[in-house]
Scaffold this motif. Sequence first.
Motif, PDB file in Angstrom:
ATOM      1  N   PHE A 183      59.994  49.383  39.886  1.00 37.67           N
ATOM      2  CA  PHE A 183      59.178  50.577  39.606  1.00 37.67           C
ATOM      3  C   PHE A 183      57.915  50.217  38.834  1.00 37.67           C
ATOM      4  O   PHE A 183      56.826  50.690  39.145  1.00 37.67           O
ATOM      5  N   ILE A 184      58.085  49.362  37.825  1.00 35.73           N
ATOM      6  CA  ILE A 184      56.918  48.977  37.005  1.00 35.73           C
ATOM      7  C   ILE A 184      55.876  48.276  37.872  1.00 35.73           C
ATOM      8  O   ILE A 184      54.685  48.564  37.804  1.00 35.73           O
ATOM      9  N   TYR A 185      56.361  47.374  38.743  1.00 32.96           N
ATOM     10  CA  TYR A 185      55.406  46.654  39.589  1.00 32.96           C
ATOM     11  C   TYR A 185      54.672  47.612  40.516  1.00 32.96           C
ATOM     12  O   TYR A 185      53.449  47.523  40.675  1.00 32.96           O
ATOM     13  N   MET A 186      55.430  48.562  41.100  1.00 33.48           N
ATOM     14  CA  MET A 186      54.786  49.518  42.014  1.00 33.48           C
ATOM     15  C   MET A 186      53.744  50.353  41.289  1.00 33.48           C
ATOM     16  O   MET A 186      52.634  50.558  41.785  1.00 33.48           O
ATOM     17  N   GLY A 187      54.126  50.825  40.083  1.00 29.54           N
ATOM     18  CA  GLY A 187      53.188  51.630  39.292  1.00 29.54           C
ATOM     19  C   GLY A 187      51.949  50.824  38.939  1.00 29.54           C
ATOM     20  O   GLY A 187      50.825  51.289  39.087  1.00 29.54           O
ATOM     21  N   PHE A 188      52.163  49.586  38.521  1.00 30.64           N
ATOM     22  CA  PHE A 188      51.053  48.712  38.112  1.00 30.64           C
ATOM     23  C   PHE A 188      50.125  48.450  39.299  1.00 30.64           C
ATOM     24  O   PHE A 188      48.903  48.559  39.181  1.00 30.64           O
ATOM     25  N   GLU A 189      50.762  48.144  40.458  1.00 29.87           N
ATOM     26  CA  GLU A 189      49.939  47.824  41.626  1.00 29.87           C
ATOM     27  C   GLU A 189      49.147  49.049  42.073  1.00 29.87           C
ATOM     28  O   GLU A 189      47.973  48.939  42.437  1.00 29.87           O
ATOM     29  N   ASN A 190      49.772  50.227  42.011  1.00 26.12           N
ATOM     30  CA  ASN A 190      49.069  51.449  42.403  1.00 26.12           C
ATOM     31  C   ASN A 190      47.893  51.724  41.476  1.00 26.12           C
ATOM     32  O   ASN A 190      46.820  52.124  41.928  1.00 26.12           O
ATOM     33  N   PHE A 191      48.105  51.454  40.178  1.00 24.66           N
ATOM     34  CA  PHE A 191      47.039  51.663  39.197  1.00 24.66           C
ATOM     35  C   PHE A 191      45.848  50.743  39.506  1.00 24.66           C
ATOM     36  O   PHE A 191      44.696  51.187  39.592  1.00 24.66           O
ATOM     37  N   VAL A 192      46.144  49.472  39.696  1.00 21.56           N
ATOM     38  CA  VAL A 192      45.076  48.502  39.993  1.00 21.56           C
ATOM     39  C   VAL A 192      44.412  48.866  41.322  1.00 21.56           C
ATOM     40  O   VAL A 192      43.184  48.784  41.459  1.00 21.56           O
ATOM     41  N   SER A 193      45.245  49.301  42.270  1.00 24.51           N
ATOM     42  CA  SER A 193      44.727  49.652  43.591  1.00 24.51           C
ATOM     43  C   SER A 193      43.726  50.812  43.506  1.00 24.51           C
ATOM     44  O   SER A 193      42.670  50.788  44.147  1.00 24.51           O
ATOM     45  N   GLN A 194      44.060  51.815  42.669  1.00 27.07           N
ATOM     46  CA  GLN A 194      43.147  52.960  42.503  1.00 27.07           C
ATOM     47  C   GLN A 194      41.809  52.502  41.934  1.00 27.07           C
ATOM     48  O   GLN A 194      40.749  52.913  42.403  1.00 27.07           O
ATOM     49  N   LEU A 195      41.898  51.610  40.926  1.00 27.87           N
ATOM     50  CA  LEU A 195      40.655  51.103  40.313  1.00 27.87           C
ATOM     51  C   LEU A 195      39.804  50.365  41.353  1.00 27.87           C
ATOM     52  O   LEU A 195      38.584  50.543  41.431  1.00 27.87           O
ATOM     53  N   LEU A 196      40.492  49.542  42.160  1.00 31.00           N
ATOM     54  CA  LEU A 196      39.772  48.766  43.184  1.00 31.00           C
ATOM     55  C   LEU A 196      39.165  49.691  44.232  1.00 31.00           C
ATOM     56  O   LEU A 196      38.042  49.457  44.711  1.00 31.00           O
ATOM     57  N   ASP A 197      39.892  50.768  44.575  1.00 31.86           N
ATOM     58  CA  ASP A 197      39.379  51.718  45.574  1.00 31.86           C
ATOM     59  C   ASP A 197      38.125  52.427  45.062  1.00 31.86           C
ATOM     60  O   ASP A 197      37.149  52.603  45.800  1.00 31.86           O
ATOM     61  N   ILE A 198      38.165  52.813  43.775  1.00 33.89           N
ATOM     62  CA  ILE A 198      36.990  53.492  43.187  1.00 33.89           C
ATOM     63  C   ILE A 198      35.796  52.533  43.183  1.00 33.89           C
ATOM     64  O   ILE A 198      34.674  52.883  43.545  1.00 33.89           O
ATOM     65  N   TRP A 199      36.099  51.288  42.837  1.00 30.74           N
ATOM     66  CA  TRP A 199      35.047  50.259  42.806  1.00 30.74           C
ATOM     67  C   TRP A 199      34.470  50.053  44.215  1.00 30.74           C
ATOM     68  O   TRP A 199      33.264  49.912  44.394  1.00 30.74           O
ATOM     69  N   SER A 200      35.368  50.097  45.229  1.00 31.55           N
ATOM     70  CA  SER A 200      34.929  49.914  46.618  1.00 31.55           C
ATOM     71  C   SER A 200      33.970  51.028  47.032  1.00 31.55           C
ATOM     72  O   SER A 200      32.952  50.780  47.691  1.00 31.55           O
ATOM     73  N   ILE A 201      34.303  52.269  46.624  1.00 34.47           N
ATOM     74  CA  ILE A 201      33.443  53.417  46.980  1.00 34.47           C
ATOM     75  C   ILE A 201      32.077  53.280  46.293  1.00 34.47           C
ATOM     76  O   ILE A 201      31.023  53.464  46.902  1.00 34.47           O
ATOM     77  N   LYS A 202      32.115  52.883  45.024  1.00 36.05           N
ATOM     78  CA  LYS A 202      30.849  52.722  44.266  1.00 36.05           C
ATOM     79  C   LYS A 202      29.986  51.623  44.875  1.00 36.05           C
ATOM     80  O   LYS A 202      28.763  51.759  44.986  1.00 36.05           O
ATOM     81  N   LEU A 203      30.657  50.520  45.277  1.00 38.93           N
ATOM     82  CA  LEU A 203      29.910  49.400  45.870  1.00 38.93           C
ATOM     83  C   LEU A 203      29.189  49.850  47.127  1.00 38.93           C
ATOM     84  O   LEU A 203      28.035  49.518  47.374  1.00 38.93           O
ATOM     85  N   ARG A 204      29.892  50.671  47.932  1.00 41.75           N
ATOM     86  CA  ARG A 204      29.307  51.125  49.181  1.00 41.75           C
ATOM     87  C   ARG A 204      28.165  52.101  48.905  1.00 41.75           C
ATOM     88  O   ARG A 204      27.097  52.033  49.541  1.00 41.75           O
ATOM     89  N   ARG A 205      28.399  52.987  47.929  1.00 44.91           N
ATOM     90  CA  ARG A 205      27.400  54.032  47.641  1.00 44.91           C
ATOM     91  C   ARG A 205      26.153  53.453  46.981  1.00 44.91           C
ATOM     92  O   ARG A 205      25.052  53.701  47.393  1.00 44.91           O
ATOM     93  N   ASP A 206      26.383  52.572  45.963  1.00 49.85           N
ATOM     94  CA  ASP A 206      25.251  52.099  45.153  1.00 49.85           C
ATOM     95  C   ASP A 206      24.587  50.848  45.715  1.00 49.85           C
ATOM     96  O   ASP A 206      23.393  50.644  45.568  1.00 49.85           O
ATOM     97  N   ASN A 207      25.376  49.964  46.305  1.00 54.28           N
ATOM     98  CA  ASN A 207      24.804  48.679  46.745  1.00 54.28           C
ATOM     99  C   ASN A 207      24.895  48.473  48.247  1.00 54.28           C
ATOM    100  O   ASN A 207      24.593  47.383  48.742  1.00 54.28           O
ATOM    101  N   THR A 208      25.382  49.502  48.934  1.00 56.01           N
ATOM    102  CA  THR A 208      25.606  49.431  50.384  1.00 56.01           C
ATOM    103  C   THR A 208      26.400  48.184  50.800  1.00 56.01           C
ATOM    104  O   THR A 208      26.179  47.600  51.845  1.00 56.01           O
TER     105      THR A 208
END
Lengths: 274, 295
Positions: A183-208
Amino acid sequence: MIQLLKIEWLKIKNYNAFIILSSFFALGVVAVNYVAFSVYKNMISEVNAAKMMSSFSPYDFDRTWHTTSYFAGCILLLPGLLIIMLVTNEFTYRTHRQNIIDGWSRKQFIEVKIVLAIIAALASTALVILTALVFGLASGTSFSLEGFSITGIFFLKALTYNMVALLISVLIRRTGFATGMFFIYMGFENFVSQLLDIWSIKLRRDNTIDLGSMGDYLPMNAADGLLTFPDNPVKSLARGVLPTNYTPVVMVLCAAYLVLFCWWSYNRIIKTDL
Amino acid sequence: MSILSVDNLCKNYGAVQALNGVTFSVPKGSVFGILGPNGSGKTTMLGIIMDILKPTAGSYTLFDTTPDENSRRKIGTFLETPNFYHYLSAVRNLKITAAIKQRGDEDILQVLETVNLTERKDSRFSTYSLGMKQRLAIAACLLGNPDVLIFDEPTNGLDPVGIAEIRELIKQLRQQGKTIIMASHLLDEVEKVCTHVAILKKGKLIAAGDVNEILANDDIVELGAPDMEKLKNIIGRLTGYNDMKEHDNLLQLFYPVGTTNLESINRYCFENGVVLNYMQLKKKSLESKFFELTN
């Protein structure tokens, strides 16, 4: 291998936790899809505002495979927990040692566990196919195999969960700790995954720069990323701002993680003191 | 043919050396005791032989061949603790053991009868007492009537009747020509049932061979007299004993086993002017022999 599997069956067929967890999962797959099916039907008939979606029926044939797979994928924790219980039991009862003392090789011991994880994933997939078929027929549309390949993705996701569970069990050995770590690993991975997803959206929006949804490149999220929420009008609207789904890359990564989990579990049993 | 041959076996747990260059072999048909105090490396060695532990160095053979799962299937092994599925009955557990050993189920009831578990054969393992668990482990070893058996502390947790039954069983198995390897810290047990013995201390082999040679016990004759100085003087001229010691104001004479003649000692003392007021023949305790060997 058939002989080894027969012995595994002798171990688990009278194990209450196996019967209970398997039943919960089977009922869960049907229940979660029944809820989604009912909600949709009521929404269309009762809420006028939702009538714009009336052309979109999630359990019609060609969509039922995806919808059922997606919702069943939300409770794949249960087969994972079952794998943890079955494998950690061997360590708790020290029967992993006794099996080898009695005449199994270490290789046979771990191979049959890997095959067990594969069989559990196959059984889950078969259940999903059956459920999708029933709901598809209940929706009143005619049978079609279009979109059926998504059940293969469901299998990949189920296998990933089971393999992560197997690896954690082999590394940690104790049922309580292994379950907690799962459970801890799944929660941790989901947390990191959300951060990476937000970063991915920002990268596309701001730096194409479009690197795809980077959260999907993590072990368990790779399988999750392949089995996304079924297409719908709202999701289609959001597509413009979301990073591209590099499906083949995620699939290769997913397969690579599976190989890694197998290799790691295998080596752990082969090379260390039991 | 040697059943088991161990060559320079070493096992380290970090800085701790659990086994240090152990070498010996077990002849066919013997009851081979591996004797040593707790922590001397007995279970570690058997664990390596059964492939559940990896040796740091050294090698071993089973039936004069490189060991593998096939050689382990020919041996009934009970190592350290009874390991069974707690939620299954004795019969269901033994079905698993028989399947792994690639043997049929037909002798399950018979081996349960041998260890007096027939009445509880359908009870879950988790409901068993320690002694019953121990007996089930021995029953599992007997499945398929193997020619070689390995028992690690087989009488642990058993009551005196259970201990006597297991010793009797081991004797019967020996009479059937089976080779038995038995680890124990109980000298008494080893002496009563073993033909050969290897003694381990802190991972090192300190003696191995015929049990009568390794654990030979001297006869001790204790003598007392009003004038101990005079007694000591005349006994000094007596022959036939190996050693003489003073202990608790008595004189102890150590004779090789079976060579003591109390009557002649008594006559010798009397003829030399010493009247004994105490005379007793004692067997040297196994414990003292064990301490002598391991200290």
